[in-house]
Design a protein around this motif. Structure first.
Motif, PDB file in Angstrom:
ATOM      1  N   SER A 141       1.020  -1.275   0.020  1.00 18.35           N
ATOM      2  CA  SER A 141      -0.071   0.015   0.012  1.00 18.35           C
ATOM      3  C   SER A 141       0.790   1.043   0.044  1.00 18.35           C
ATOM      4  O   SER A 141       2.149   1.232   0.313  1.00 18.35           O
ATOM      5  CB  SER A 141      -0.972  -0.094   1.083  1.00 18.35           C
TER       6      SER A 141
ATOM      7  N   ASN B 116       0.807   3.536   2.433  1.00 11.25           N
ATOM      8  CA  ASN B 116       1.304   3.472   3.557  1.00 11.25           C
ATOM      9  C   ASN B 116       2.783   2.662   3.949  1.00 11.25           C
ATOM     10  O   ASN B 116       3.489   2.954   4.597  1.00 11.25           O
ATOM     11  CB  ASN B 116       0.078   3.088   4.559  1.00 11.25           C
ATOM     12  N   SER B 117       2.685   1.483   3.572  1.00 12.44           N
ATOM     13  CA  SER B 117       3.609   0.636   3.697  1.00 12.44           C
ATOM     14  C   SER B 117       4.761   1.034   2.943  1.00 12.44           C
ATOM     15  O   SER B 117       6.095   0.912   3.330  1.00 12.44           O
ATOM     16  CB  SER B 117       3.363  -0.934   3.311  1.00 12.44           C
TER      17      SER B 117
ATOM     18  N   ALA C 206       3.000   9.793  -0.677  1.00 13.32           N
ATOM     19  CA  ALA C 206       2.621   9.121   0.298  1.00 13.32           C
ATOM     20  C   ALA C 206       3.525   9.457   1.685  1.00 13.32           C
ATOM     21  O   ALA C 206       3.226   9.542   2.636  1.00 13.32           O
ATOM     22  CB  ALA C 206       2.607   7.577   0.072  1.00 13.32           C
TER      23      ALA C 206
ATOM     24  N   ARG D  35       2.776  12.662   3.384  1.00 14.86           N
ATOM     25  CA  ARG D  35       1.607  12.293   4.058  1.00 14.86           C
ATOM     26  C   ARG D  35       1.751  11.682   5.460  1.00 14.86           C
ATOM     27  O   ARG D  35       1.200  12.174   6.520  1.00 14.86           O
ATOM     28  CB  ARG D  35       0.413  11.654   3.198  1.00 14.86           C
ATOM     29  N   TYR D  36       2.363  10.560   5.367  1.00 14.28           N
ATOM     30  CA  TYR D  36       2.681   9.753   6.527  1.00 14.28           C
ATOM     31  C   TYR D  36       3.977   9.897   7.417  1.00 14.28           C
ATOM     32  O   TYR D  36       4.006   9.745   8.381  1.00 14.28           O
ATOM     33  CB  TYR D  36       2.902   8.401   6.080  1.00 14.28           C
TER      34      TYR D  36
END
Length: 499
Positions: free
Chosen positions: A215, A217-218, A250, A253-254
Motif C-alpha cells: 500500500s 502507507n507501507s 505518500a 502524508r505519512y
C-alpha cells in the motif's frame, strides 16, 4: 459384306466397338476437348459462381430476418442511424446527382482504407534496428533487513553519510529500478553540493523482496526504515520522477516530520482522483493512447487481466522500443533523446534490473496503486491551521490565541518541474496540483517533454540543485578525532608528574 468406312462407331467405357483403328477414349477427349489450363480455369469460375450464389443466399436470409422493418436490429438502430444520416446529409451535395449516396460513400470509404494502408507502407524506411536480448546480471546491490523480515536493495552515490550536507532519497518509477536515481548525474556535482543520493528497489523489483500487502502507507514506512538503516539521522529530501512520485506523495502524508522537502519531476497523480474537475480529467485522458487508457481501466476494474498483457510486454526475451513497451507517445525533444545511444544503453540496463525476478505481480501492484484510492488526497498536504473548535469556549479562545491551533499538512518545500510538451504525464495534472497545493513551487518548462529535463542533462541537474540547496558549499568536514587523543596524553602526563 461391304466394309464400313469413315468415323469410328460409338465407344463406351474406353472400349471401341467397330472401326479400323483402335483409339482410346483418353486420346479422343484431348483431341476434341479443352486443355488442362482451360479446365482448371473453368473449375475456378464454377466455384466462384457457387460462392456468389451462396453469398446471395446469405444476403437474402439477412434481409428477411434482420433487415426487415420488424427485426430487432432495425428497431434498435433505426433511430440513431437516421440521426447520423441527417447530420451528414450535407455531404451528399458533393456527389453527382445521378449517384446513389449509399453506394457512393461505400466506395469512397473502401478507397480511403486502401489509400491509408498504402501510405502506411514506407518503401524508404530504414532497416529495422538490431534486436537486443534481455540480459541477466549477477546480484550487485547492498541490502538492509526491514523489521518485517524483508530485504530491501539500495544504492548510494555521492558523498559519504558522515560528510553529507544533504541526503536525497529517490523512489523509482514503473518499469525501473534503483539504478535510475538521477540518470546521468555527475559525481562532481554531488560532491560540489555535498549530496548523498540513496536509491532503492521497490518491493518485488530488482533485488528487493516482494511485499505481501503493498500500500502507499507501507511504501512510506519502507522509506522510513531504509533511511534509519543507512544512518540518515537528520531530515532528508525526496527526489522522484513520473509514477515514482506516488511514493513521494505518500511519504509527505505519512512521515512529514522526517522530510525537509521534495523535488518532483512530472509527478503522477491518480487519473481517477475525485478532487479533479471534469475539465482537468478530460484534458488528462485525451493525451493518452487507446492502449494506455485500456491499461488504466483494467488496473482500476479488472487488475487480474493485466497479467496477460504485462507478461507479454515486460517479461520478453528481447528489448522493445520504449513507446511500444509503455504505450505512450513522445514529444519532439523526447524522441531525439531516446534515440541517443547513451539513453538506450541506460534504459535497457534499468529495465533488465527491474524485471530480474521474472515476477509480473509487482508491476500489477504498482499499476493498481496508481489508480486506486490512495487513502488520502493531495489537498491534505496543503498547509492550514488545525484548531480545536469543539465547544464554544475553545472556539472563542482560538480566535484570540494561537496556543490551541497547530499547522497541518506538509510544512517543507515542494518543487515541481513540468514539461509543457509532456504527453506521458500531461500538464493538466500539474495544473490540478497547483490548484489544490498553492504553496508548491511550480517550474513550467516550455518545449520540454517527459524525459528531456531529467535524463542526461547536466545543466538541468545543476539548476535543480541550485534551486533546492542554494550556493554549493561542498561536503561537511568530518569531526576531528585528535582532540580525544590529545586530552588522553595530557592526563597521562599529569598522572606521571603527580606520581
Amino acid at each position: 459384306m461391304e466394309q464400313v468406312r469413315g468415323r469410328d462407331t460409338w465407344t463406351d467405357s474406353g472400349v471401341s466397338y467397330a472401326g479400323d483403328p483402335l483409339v482410346s477414349s483418353t486420346t479422343t477427349s484431348f483431341e476434341s476437348g479443352e486443355t488442362f489450363k482451360e479446365q482448371a480455369l473453368g473449375f475456378v469460375m464454377a466455384w466462384c459462381e457457387i460462392l456468389m450464389e451462396l453469398g446471395r443466399g446469405f444476403r437474402d436470409i439477412l434481409r428477411q430476418n434482420l433487415v426487415n422493418d420488424d427485426s430487432y436490429v432495425v428497431r434498435k438502430l433505426r433511430g440513431p442511424c437516421s440521426k447520423v444520416s441527417k447530420r451528414l446529409s450535407f455531404l451528399n451535395h458533393f456527389l453527382p446527382e445521378d449517384r446513389d449516396p449509399l453506394h457512393a460513400w461505400s466506395v469512397v470509404f473502401f478507397v480511403f482504407i486502401l489509400a491509408l494502408a498504402a501510405i502506411s507502407v514506407d518503401p524508404n524506411r530504414e532497416a529495422v534496428a538490431p534486436v537486443v536480448k534481455v540480459r541477466k546480471h549477477p546480484p550487485s546491490a547492498s541490502r538492509v533487513l526491514l523489521p518485517d523480515g524483508r530485504y530491501m536493495a539500495y544504492r548510494e552515490q555521492g558523498v559519504s553519510a558522515e560528510t553529507a550536507r544533504f541526503s536525497l532519497v529517490a523512489p523509482h518509477s514503473f518499469l525501473s529500478s534503483r539504478l535510475a536515481g538521477l540518470p546521468g548525474v555527475k559525481a562532481s556535482l554531488l560532491e560540489e553540493y555535498g549530496v548523498r543520493l540513496v536509491t532503492y528497489d521497490l518491493p518485488g523489483f530488482g533485488e528487493s523482496d516482494p511485499h505481501p500487502n503493498r500500500s502507499l502507507n507501507s511504501s512510506a514506512m519502507d522509506i522510513l526504515h531504509l533511511v534509519n538503516a543507512v544512518n540518515v539521522s537528520d531530515k532528508f529530501w525526496l527526489l522522484c520522477h513520473s509514477s515514482g512520485c506516488i511514493h513521494a506523495w505518500a511519504s509527505l502524508r505519512y512521515i512529514p516530520e522526517r522530510i525537509a522537502g521534495a523535488a518532483m519531476l512530472a509527478p503522477t497523480v491518480s487519473p481517477y482522483d475525485p478532487q479533479m474537475t471534469k475539465e482537468e480529467m478530460k484534458r488528462t485522458w485525451e493525451k493518452w493512447l487507446p492502449r494506455r487508457k485500456m491499461m488504466y481501466s483494467l488496473a482500476r476494474r479488472f487488475p487480474k487481466l493485466l497479467a496477460f498483457f504485462y507478461r507479454k510486454s515486460f517479461l520478453p526475451e528481447k528489448h522493445d522500443e520504449i513507446e511500444k513497451l509503455l504505450s505512450f507517445s513522445l514529444g519532439k525533444k523526447d524522441k531525439l533523446l531516446v534515440e541517443e545511444p547513451e539513453f538506450e544503453e541506460f534504459w535497457q540496463r534499468d529495465v533488465e534490473e527491474s524485471v530480474r525476478q521474472g515476477n509480473i505481480y509487482p508491476f500489477i501492484e504498482e499499476a493498481v496503486l496508481q489508480v486506486s484510492n490512495w487513502g488520502f488526497g493531495i489537498k491534505e498536504l496543503h498547509v492550514q491551521k488545525n484548531c480545536q473548535t469543539r465547544g464554544l469556549l475553545l472556539w472563542l479562545k482560538s480566535l484570540y490565541s494561537q496556543e490551541e491551533c497547530e499547522l497541518a499538512g506538509f510544512l517543507g518545500l515542494t518543487h515541481i518541474w513540468q514539461g509543457l510538451d509532456d504527453r506521458v504525464v500531461p500538464p493538466s495534472m500539474m495544473e490540478y496540483v497547483e490548484r489544490v497545493l498553492p504553496e508548491a513551487v511550480i517550474h513550467k518548462l516550455p518545449n520540454e517533454g517527459h524525459f528531456s529535463y531529467f535524463y542526461f542533462c547536466d545543466q538541468c541537474h545543476k539548476h535543480m540543485f541550485a534551486t533546492l540547496f542554494g550556493t554549493p558549499q561542498g561536503p561537511v568536514e568530518p569531526p576531528e578525532e585528535t582532540t580525544f587523543e590529545e586530552d588522553k596524553e595530557v592526563k597521562e602526563e599529569v598522572l606521571q608528574v603527580s606520581v
